[in-house]
Each structure stands twice: as C-alpha cells, then as structure tokens.
Design an enzyme around this catalytic site. Structure first.
Site, PDB file in Angstrom:
ATOM      1  N   GLU A  73       0.830  -1.204   0.000  1.00  0.00           N
ATOM      2  CA  GLU A  73       0.000   0.000   0.000  1.00  0.00           C
ATOM      3  C   GLU A  73       0.866   1.256   0.000  1.00  0.00           C
ATOM      4  O   GLU A  73       0.606   2.219  -0.733  1.00  0.00           O
ATOM      5  CB  GLU A  73      -0.916   0.010   1.231  1.00  0.00           C
ATOM      6  CG  GLU A  73      -1.883  -1.161   1.282  1.00  0.00           C
ATOM      7  CD  GLU A  73      -1.354  -2.391   2.018  1.00  0.00           C
ATOM      8  OE1 GLU A  73      -2.186  -3.144   2.553  1.00  0.00           O
ATOM      9  OE2 GLU A  73      -0.121  -2.610   2.059  1.00  0.00           O
TER      10      GLU A  73
ATOM     11  N   CYS B 103      -1.988  -3.132   7.320  1.00  0.00           N
ATOM     12  CA  CYS B 103      -1.463  -2.950   8.677  1.00  0.00           C
ATOM     13  C   CYS B 103      -1.772  -1.534   9.177  1.00  0.00           C
ATOM     14  O   CYS B 103      -2.234  -0.679   8.414  1.00  0.00           O
ATOM     15  CB  CYS B 103       0.047  -3.214   8.696  1.00  0.00           C
ATOM     16  SG  CYS B 103       1.052  -1.913   7.928  1.00  0.00           S
TER      17      CYS B 103
ATOM     18  N   CYS C 156       0.058   1.323   7.285  1.00  0.00           N
ATOM     19  CA  CYS C 156      -0.546   1.563   5.971  1.00  0.00           C
ATOM     20  C   CYS C 156      -1.884   2.279   6.101  1.00  0.00           C
ATOM     21  O   CYS C 156      -2.188   3.191   5.326  1.00  0.00           O
ATOM     22  CB  CYS C 156      -0.723   0.257   5.204  1.00  0.00           C
ATOM     23  SG  CYS C 156       0.848  -0.376   4.569  1.00  0.00           S
TER      24      CYS C 156
END
Length: 163
Positions: free
Chosen positions: A75, A111, A114
């Site tokens: 990402e 996560c 991100c």
C-alpha cells in the site's frame, strides 16, 4: 461517568461479478502486482493497485529486507511511488490483494502504518477513496472510504500549531 461511543461503518460485500468495470480492472491489477513482490522472508506476496483520475492504474507491492523494519508494504510503495512520480494525479479507487508465494489469494487487511498513510492521502486529496479487499468465501469487501479502516486517525490537526 464513562459513555459508550459506537462507531459504525458500512462495507459492501460483493461477488466478483458485481464489480464495476473500473473496479474489476483495479482488482485484477492488485492481484497481478503480487507477482512482483519481493518477499523472500515472509513468503507473503501483497499487491496494491491505485485507480487514477485519468483511468490509469498505478501498482505497488511489498518489498522486504533482511533488516525487517527496512521493508515496505504494498500500500505504501504504491502511494509513495505515485506521490513521487505523478503528484498531480488523484486516486479514485484502490484494491489490495494478498497470497502466499505459491498459493491462492487470502484475506489480508492493511497494517496500522498503511492505514495511517492511506487515510492521510485521502485527507490530502479531499475526497473519499473506495477500497477493495478480499473477504471470506471469495467475496470482495468494498469500503466506501479509507477512513473506514481507521476512524480515529492522527492528522495534521493533532499537531501543535507551528510558530
């Protein structure tokens, strides 16, 4: 006395056939981006695809390093790469796909780091960015805004005023 605060988000649960043509392209490009991941340590390949306002798609994938904190998630490689190479572009859609090195696609959520970067990018561009993620049983989750992943995000308003 403590009060309860309920936070509600809406997520569309779709079959692949229900994706719009732009969403289907973005989803396919996120899946394809996993092929270029560099994941010799985790063996977990993640791809991200950003649908841009000109109809093009910008990809990213996870890049690992033996000094584990030095790697970067798909990402963030996509968003940071776009910010460097095409800062004038706006993101109108996003998809993230994940799979083991030699396996089928699995549910994989961004996560925390991100999520923070993703929501900050959305705030900076001033419009929601819909997100596609794999759900259970080959469904696809469509989040209407990246902010749905991080409802209590840290923003520039949380910083002290500059003197």
């Amino acid at each position: 006395m403590a009060q309860l605060l309920n936070v509600t988000i809406q997520v569309d649960v779709l079959s692949p056939a229900e994706l719009t043509p732009d969403e289907a392209l973005t989803w396919q490009q996120a899946r394809a981006a996993t092929n270029n991941a560099y994941a010799p340590f985790s063996q977990f390949h993640v791809g991200a695809a950003l649908l841009l306002d000109d109809g093009s798609v910008f990809q990213g994938n996870n890049q690992e390093n033996p000094a584990y904190p030095s790697g970067l998630c798909a990402e963030r490689t996509a968003m940071f790469g776009l910010a460097v190479s095409q800062p004038e572009r706006r993101i109108v859609g996003m998809a993230v796909a994940a799979r083991p090195k030699n396996g089928d696609f699995v549910v994989g959520m961004p996560c925390g780091a991100c999520r923070q970067v993703m929501t900050d990018y959305e705030v900076r561009q001033g419009q929601p960015i819909p997100l596609l993620l794999l759900g259970p049983d080959d469904t696809i989750y469509r989040f209407r805004s990246l902010a749905d992943l991080l409802p209590f995000q840290f923003t520039k308003e949380n910083l002290p005023p500059r003197e």
